[in-house]
Write an enzyme that holds these catalytic residues in place. Structure first.
Site, PDB file in Angstrom:
ATOM      1  N   ASP A 111       6.261  -6.138  -5.066  1.00 11.03           N
ATOM      2  CA  ASP A 111       5.665  -5.523  -3.879  1.00 11.03           C
ATOM      3  C   ASP A 111       4.851  -6.539  -3.099  1.00 11.03           C
ATOM      4  O   ASP A 111       3.940  -7.167  -3.641  1.00 11.03           O
ATOM      5  CB  ASP A 111       4.750  -4.371  -4.322  1.00 11.03           C
ATOM      6  CG  ASP A 111       4.087  -3.688  -3.139  1.00 11.03           C
ATOM      7  OD1 ASP A 111       4.741  -2.835  -2.509  1.00 11.03           O
ATOM      8  OD2 ASP A 111       2.927  -4.025  -2.821  1.00 11.03           O
ATOM      9  N   TYR A 146      -0.158  -9.766   3.309  1.00  8.71           N
ATOM     10  CA  TYR A 146      -0.570 -10.518   2.116  1.00  8.71           C
ATOM     11  C   TYR A 146      -0.371 -12.026   2.284  1.00  8.71           C
ATOM     12  O   TYR A 146      -0.823 -12.807   1.438  1.00  8.71           O
ATOM     13  CB  TYR A 146       0.193 -10.047   0.869  1.00  8.71           C
ATOM     14  CG  TYR A 146       0.059  -8.577   0.524  1.00  8.71           C
ATOM     15  CD1 TYR A 146      -0.859  -7.757   1.180  1.00  8.71           C
ATOM     16  CD2 TYR A 146       0.846  -8.002  -0.474  1.00  8.71           C
ATOM     17  CE1 TYR A 146      -0.968  -6.410   0.857  1.00  8.71           C
ATOM     18  CE2 TYR A 146       0.743  -6.665  -0.801  1.00  8.71           C
ATOM     19  CZ  TYR A 146      -0.165  -5.864  -0.126  1.00  8.71           C
ATOM     20  OH  TYR A 146      -0.259  -4.539  -0.451  1.00  8.71           O
ATOM     21  N   LYS A 186       5.932  -4.738   3.904  1.00  7.45           N
ATOM     22  CA  LYS A 186       5.319  -3.723   4.775  1.00  7.45           C
ATOM     23  C   LYS A 186       5.085  -4.257   6.181  1.00  7.45           C
ATOM     24  O   LYS A 186       4.807  -5.449   6.365  1.00  7.45           O
ATOM     25  CB  LYS A 186       3.989  -3.258   4.161  1.00  7.45           C
ATOM     26  CG  LYS A 186       4.109  -2.886   2.706  1.00  7.45           C
ATOM     27  CD  LYS A 186       2.844  -2.300   2.113  1.00  7.45           C
ATOM     28  CE  LYS A 186       2.949  -2.233   0.598  1.00  7.45           C
ATOM     29  NZ  LYS A 186       2.561  -3.503  -0.076  1.00  7.45           N
ATOM     30  N   HIS A 224       2.607   0.184   6.670  1.00  7.59           N
ATOM     31  CA  HIS A 224       1.490  -0.113   5.765  1.00  7.59           C
ATOM     32  C   HIS A 224       0.381   0.944   5.861  1.00  7.59           C
ATOM     33  O   HIS A 224      -0.273   1.268   4.876  1.00  7.59           O
ATOM     34  CB  HIS A 224       0.921  -1.498   6.095  1.00  7.59           C
ATOM     35  CG  HIS A 224       0.238  -2.169   4.952  1.00  7.59           C
ATOM     36  ND1 HIS A 224       0.275  -3.511   4.733  1.00  7.59           N
ATOM     37  CD2 HIS A 224      -0.500  -1.663   3.938  1.00  7.59           C
ATOM     38  CE1 HIS A 224      -0.417  -3.811   3.655  1.00  7.59           C
ATOM     39  NE2 HIS A 224      -0.890  -2.697   3.145  1.00  7.59           N
TER      40      HIS A 224
END
Ligand SMILES: *[C@@H]1O[C@H](CO)[C@@H](O)[C@H](O)[C@H]1NC(C)=O
Ligand SMILES: *[C@@H]1O[C@H](CO)[C@@H](O)[C@H](O)[C@H]1NC(C)=O
Ligand SMILES: *[C@@H]1O[C@H](CO)[C@@H](O)[C@H](O)[C@H]1NC(C)=O
Length: 338
Positions: free
Chosen positions: A76, A81, A106, A137
């Site tokens: 994931d 990120y 996302k 998200h």
């Protein structure tokens, strides 16, 4: 005799590998005909005192490499990120066929108006031709660079998600941090149903109502922060040395964290524990060789306080803020990172 046992064991191993793509986790069917491993690796590195942690070379690549070696087949990530390039590199270096690995990313919260273009950017960073699951998200949207709220209707964003699936850029599509009112609106107005909802679920935040709602609507729930506040010393909570949990763990010859993950799996949700430590990563997926009894499940269920660990109160003035509002509002850590 020994030979027969060996043949049978090998056969069983091969059969289960055929259904899990060489991975350790069993698989769960999605409402669009695809399937998702029952446990995965979370890769968000989190925050430090300066805001979102800087992602250095190898920070995410190494944990993903260890995870794939340990039998994980679900990884994931998110545009937010800042590690999609490292995830892609680790997958390619593993030599495991791409189609055996389930990649989730996302939509960036600060770019919710051009979904296909944003997914194409993620795919370029991942160096992949598709993702297995693309998620909105958050229903809360920002202008690029987190410069103030963007009030974009998530129904419009969902249309972009449907386009991404129709183009084959995402095999499945879903949402994250949405509440039931918002999911209802998508179910009523969308062409394609979300196949997954990713939210916080752990012993402190059981989310039973939300999980029931999703089951009724054929939506699989993925659980982020599966340990909740257990390792945050500043939050009063159940500790990993809680006697009830330790007793259950000892009975099964497992650790308390393994008991927590097994509990979530038997609740029907897909936990994505994050770790950057090899031994932890290996331990977290070693939960498919035992079952908790219904008595164990009930005991563990009593820890539920319906209390969030991951608050997002800094966004609560947005009209699509999905959660109950709070009196204590913290600064937005993503803004300070920019
Ligand atoms: C992207 O993947 C291809 C193989 O699919 C590889 O040849 C190429 O080097 C990769 N590019 C980067 C930047 O890693
Ligand atoms: C756990 O339970 C499932 C179904 O209830 C069963 O198929 C499986 O064999 C059990 N596993 C172990 C290790 O007992
Ligand atoms: C979901 O979020 C919307 C928008 O913030 C809010 O109006 C609604 O009351 C929320 N519903 C639930 C069930 O929390």
């Amino acid at each position: 005799m020994r030979c027969i046992v060996f043949v049978i064991t090998t056969l069983i191993v091969h059969l289960s590998e055929a259904t899990t793509g060489g991975g350790k986790a069993s698989k769960i069917s999605l409402n669009d005909g695809n399937s998702i491993p029952a446990l995965g690796l979370g890769t968000f590195l989190g925050f430090d005192e300066k805001g979102q942690k800087e992602v250095k070379p190898g920070d995410s690549e190494k944990p993903v490499k260890w995870a794939l070696e340990a039998g994980y087949r679900l990884i994931d990530t998110a545009a937010l990120y800042l590690n999609e390039d490292q995830i892609g590199a680790a997958v390619r270096a593993s030599g495991i066929p791409r189609e055996d690995i389930f990649i989730v990313t996302k939509l960036p919260m600060d770019n919710q108006r051009d979904v296909v273009k944003q997914l194409e950017k993620s795919l370029a960073r991942l160096n992949m031709s598709y993702v297995d699951l693309y998620l909105i998200h958050n229903p809360v949207a920002f202008n690029p660079g987190f410069k103030g709220f963007d009030i974009v209707d998530y129904l419009d964003t969902w249309k972009g998600m449907e386009e991404a699936k129709n183009l084959g850029l995402a095999k499945s599509i879903g949402i994250s941090n949405f509440n039931t009112t918002q999911i209802d609106r998508i179910l009523e107005n969308g062409q394609i149903k979300p196949s997954v909802l990713q939210v916080e679920v752990n012993l402190h935040l059981g989310q039973d109502k939300l999980i029931d709602y999703c089951k009724r609507n054929g939506i699989v729930v993925m659980a982020f922060s599966p340990f909740g506040p257990m390792f945050h010393d500043s939050l009063p909570s159940i500790r990993p040395d809680d006697p009830t949990l330790v007793a259950i763990a000892e009975k099964h010859g497992k650790s308390v964290t393994q008991i927590v993950l097994r509990y979530l799996i038997q609740k029907g949700v897909v936990p994505i524990p994050k770790s950057v430590k090899k031994n932890r990563i290996e331990e977290n997926i070693d939960v498919f060789d035992f079952n908790l009894s219904s008595e164990d499940m009930n005991k563990i269920g009593t820890f539920n306080k319906e209390k969030r660990t991951v608050g997002m109160s800094f966004w609560q003035d947005h009209p699509y803020y999905p959660f109950e509002k709070s009196d204590q509002v913290h600064d937005n850590p993503f803004e300070s990172a920019n």
